[in-house]
Scaffold this active site. Structure first.
Site, PDB file in Angstrom:
ATOM      1  N   ASP A   1       0.819  -1.217   0.000  1.00  0.00           N
ATOM      2  CA  ASP A   1       0.000   0.000   0.000  1.00  0.00           C
ATOM      3  C   ASP A   1       0.850   1.262   0.000  1.00  0.00           C
ATOM      4  O   ASP A   1       0.301   2.364   0.088  1.00  0.00           O
ATOM      5  CB  ASP A   1      -0.889   0.030   1.259  1.00  0.00           C
ATOM      6  CG  ASP A   1      -1.756  -1.195   1.348  1.00  0.00           C
ATOM      7  OD1 ASP A   1      -2.110  -1.728   0.285  1.00  0.00           O
ATOM      8  OD2 ASP A   1      -2.076  -1.611   2.475  1.00  0.00           O
TER       9      ASP A   1
ATOM     10  N   HIS B   1      -3.922  -0.284  -6.429  1.00  0.00           N
ATOM     11  CA  HIS B   1      -2.667   0.201  -5.838  1.00  0.00           C
ATOM     12  C   HIS B   1      -2.061   1.364  -6.634  1.00  0.00           C
ATOM     13  O   HIS B   1      -2.582   1.733  -7.675  1.00  0.00           O
ATOM     14  CB  HIS B   1      -1.703  -0.973  -5.658  1.00  0.00           C
ATOM     15  CG  HIS B   1      -2.173  -1.894  -4.570  1.00  0.00           C
ATOM     16  ND1 HIS B   1      -1.698  -1.855  -3.292  1.00  0.00           N
ATOM     17  CD2 HIS B   1      -3.160  -2.807  -4.574  1.00  0.00           C
ATOM     18  CE1 HIS B   1      -2.348  -2.729  -2.545  1.00  0.00           C
ATOM     19  NE2 HIS B   1      -3.240  -3.329  -3.310  1.00  0.00           N
TER      20      HIS B   1
HETATM   21  C1  LIG Z   1      -0.786  -4.716   2.961  1.00  0.00           C
HETATM   22  C2  LIG Z   1      -1.142  -5.646   1.849  1.00  0.00           C
HETATM   23  N1  LIG Z   1      -0.371  -6.705   1.610  1.00  0.00           N
HETATM   24  C3  LIG Z   1      -0.643  -7.565   0.613  1.00  0.00           C
HETATM   25  C4  LIG Z   1      -1.727  -7.387  -0.209  1.00  0.00           C
HETATM   26  C5  LIG Z   1      -2.013  -8.374  -1.290  1.00  0.00           C
HETATM   27  O1  LIG Z   1      -1.766  -7.879  -2.573  1.00  0.00           O
HETATM   28  P1  LIG Z   1      -2.441  -8.575  -3.842  1.00  0.00           P
HETATM   29  O2  LIG Z   1      -3.886  -8.182  -3.859  1.00  0.00           O
HETATM   30  O3  LIG Z   1      -1.685  -8.032  -5.010  1.00  0.00           O
HETATM   31  O4  LIG Z   1      -2.285 -10.035  -3.690  1.00  0.00           O
HETATM   32  C6  LIG Z   1      -2.563  -6.292  -0.013  1.00  0.00           C
HETATM   33  C7  LIG Z   1      -3.716  -6.093  -0.903  1.00  0.00           C
HETATM   34  O5  LIG Z   1      -4.283  -5.046  -1.040  1.00  0.00           O
HETATM   35  C8  LIG Z   1      -2.277  -5.405   1.050  1.00  0.00           C
HETATM   36  O6  LIG Z   1      -3.053  -4.326   1.285  1.00  0.00           O
END
Ligand SMILES: Cc1ncc(COP(=O)(O)O)c(C=O)c1O
Length: 437
Positions: A203, A229
């Protein structure tokens, strides 16, 4: 001179590609003309992808090329990304969740001499996202949960000492909603106890602490390029690697476990496997977490937009902060540290105990006006049904994380929110809040 048949086909291909490019461009031109905001009819999303014909053309071209697996565009993305974030290398993945899984799995990999072993402890906050927390459990490590602080939504680094035991080996540290942790205190603790650090920067792309970009402090910085994002590849992620020796391990774990780049030849020397084709020689217990080449092509265009995206997120955040400063009697407002320069993912708010309305009433009002909101991820992860049987330790009673679960949420600051949308948001917020003044 008469053209060969192959030459004619190539000419025709070029002409068709030109036509496709023109059609894509016309499509976005039409969208731009038709982009007038109509309050209530048009949804104001908390976040979303911002792209145009540049990204789509690049993706189309790669699809027409007919090569889908990671290749030269992925290489270029990784190179440019590493340069921007000041890390030695980075590895593209199919999601931010995969990036977290790879980072923690790499620390447990047989290629790492002082690797983490089952039962070793990893300190992490309770107010978190599922796939920030899950790789700890998935690798048979023991999570040690810290509470988060009101307003910053990050850990209190003073509690690291309380969390420490002789089994502590690593910290899994999300920068909540883009807000930088106190990296001076965290790095002092990491160095003092020789710990591994994974920064979850999903984030927080574009945020920095003391002038240094987040994701470049830890052994690994993990990024998400999901559509909401700071930049997007549709889906996608990356592991930024500070220590080059880890790169082939991350790459191997991402690519089925096969030998990628240099690895210790002693592992195969004198065995039946010596000299085996690298493509089927397995050196880690891997996964397949690769993205597609056309995602990297989109990413290369998105990288060019980063500075503009960051600027708008900061501008929208500051406008909302100014607005909400008149309502401090109702809300805990977001706070960042003096050395932090956050690029916020969203604008977080927590209702104070003495607030005159309930979270549900406020969120329902915004929804009624087609303004999207989100809860602060898990609130307290350990309260969720999936984790009933997980063995963990905690420091204190995690009361702030429980409080966030019931009282926190966030609204959008992303570049799709232009001044018209922002004004409508502010008017709508004001109409609700002024009923209680
Ligand atoms: C802090 C955090 N880590 C990991 C993720 C996971 O990312 P992804 O949706 O690309 O798998 C998110 C998803 O928004 C997140 O907010």
């Amino acid at each position: 001179m008469e053209k060969t048949l192959q030459g004619k086909v190539l000419d025709e291909e070029r002409t068709i590609r030109d036509r496709i490019r023109k059609n894509v461009s016309d499509f976005f031109e039409l969208k731009r003309r038709d982009s007038k905001f109509t309050p209530i009819k048009d949804r104001i999303r908390y976040s979303g992808p911002v792209y145009d014909e540049k990204e789509v053309t690049q993706m189309m071209e790669r699809i027409l090329d007919g090569w889908f697996g990671v290749s030269s565009y992925s290489d270029e993305f990784e190179k440019n990304f590493s340069k921007i974030f000041g890390v030695s290398s980075s590895v593209l993945t199919n999601s931010g969740s995969s990036a977290n899984l790879l980072a923690v799995s790499a620390l447990c990999s047989n290629q790492v001499p002082n690797r983490l072993k089952p039962g070793d402890e990893v300190i992490t906050p309770a107010c978190t996202f599922s796939t920030t927390f899950n790789p700890i459990v998935q690798n048979s490590l023991t999570p040690v949960l810290l509470d988060v602080q009101p307003g910053t939504y990050n850990i209190n680094p003073e509690q690291l000492r309380e969390a420490f035991s002789r089994k502590t080996r690593a910290i899994m540290l999300p920068h909540t909603l883009g807000n930088p942790n106190d990296m001076d205190a965290v790095m002092d603790f990491v160095k003092e106890h020789d710990l591994f650090l994974v920064e979850d920067v999903a984030d927080a792309l574009g945020s920095s602490f003391g002038g240094k970009k987040l994701g470049s402090f830890g052994n690994f910085g993990t990024f998400s390029f999901y559509a909401s994002h700071q930049i997007t590849l549709g889906e996608g992620g990356a592991v930024a690697v500070r220590d080059k020796r880890f790169e082939p391990i991350i790459r191997s774990l991402r690519n089925w476990g096969r030998g990628e780049g240099p690895f210790d030849d002693d592992w195969t020397k004198g065995t039946i496997i010596e000299g085996y084709d690298n493509r089927y020689l397995y050196v880690t217990i891997g996964y397949n977490l690769k993205p597609l080449e056309f995602q990297a092509a989109m990413g290369l265009e998105q990288l060019k937009r980063i500075d503009g995206f960051i600027k708008i997120r900061k501008k929208n955040f500051n406008a909302l902060l100014e607005f909400f400063s008149s309502y401090e009697d109702q809300f805990i407002l977001p706070e960042s540290l003096p050395k932090a320069d956050p690029c916020w993912f969203g604008f977080p708010l927590t209702l104070k105990k003495e607030a005159k309305f309930k979270r549900k009433d406020f969120l329902d009002w915004l929804e009624k006006h087609n303004i999207e909101t989100r809860l602060l991820f898990a609130g307290n992860i350990i309260r969720h049904p999936a984790y009933r049987e997980v063995v963990y330790r905690k420091v204190g009673n995690l009361e702030n994380s429980d409080y966030n679960l019931k009282n926190s949420f966030f609204i959008g600051v992303y570049p799709g929110i232009d001044s018209e949308r922002l004004n409508f948001m502010v008017d709508t917020l004001k109409k609700f809040l002024d009923k209680f003044n």
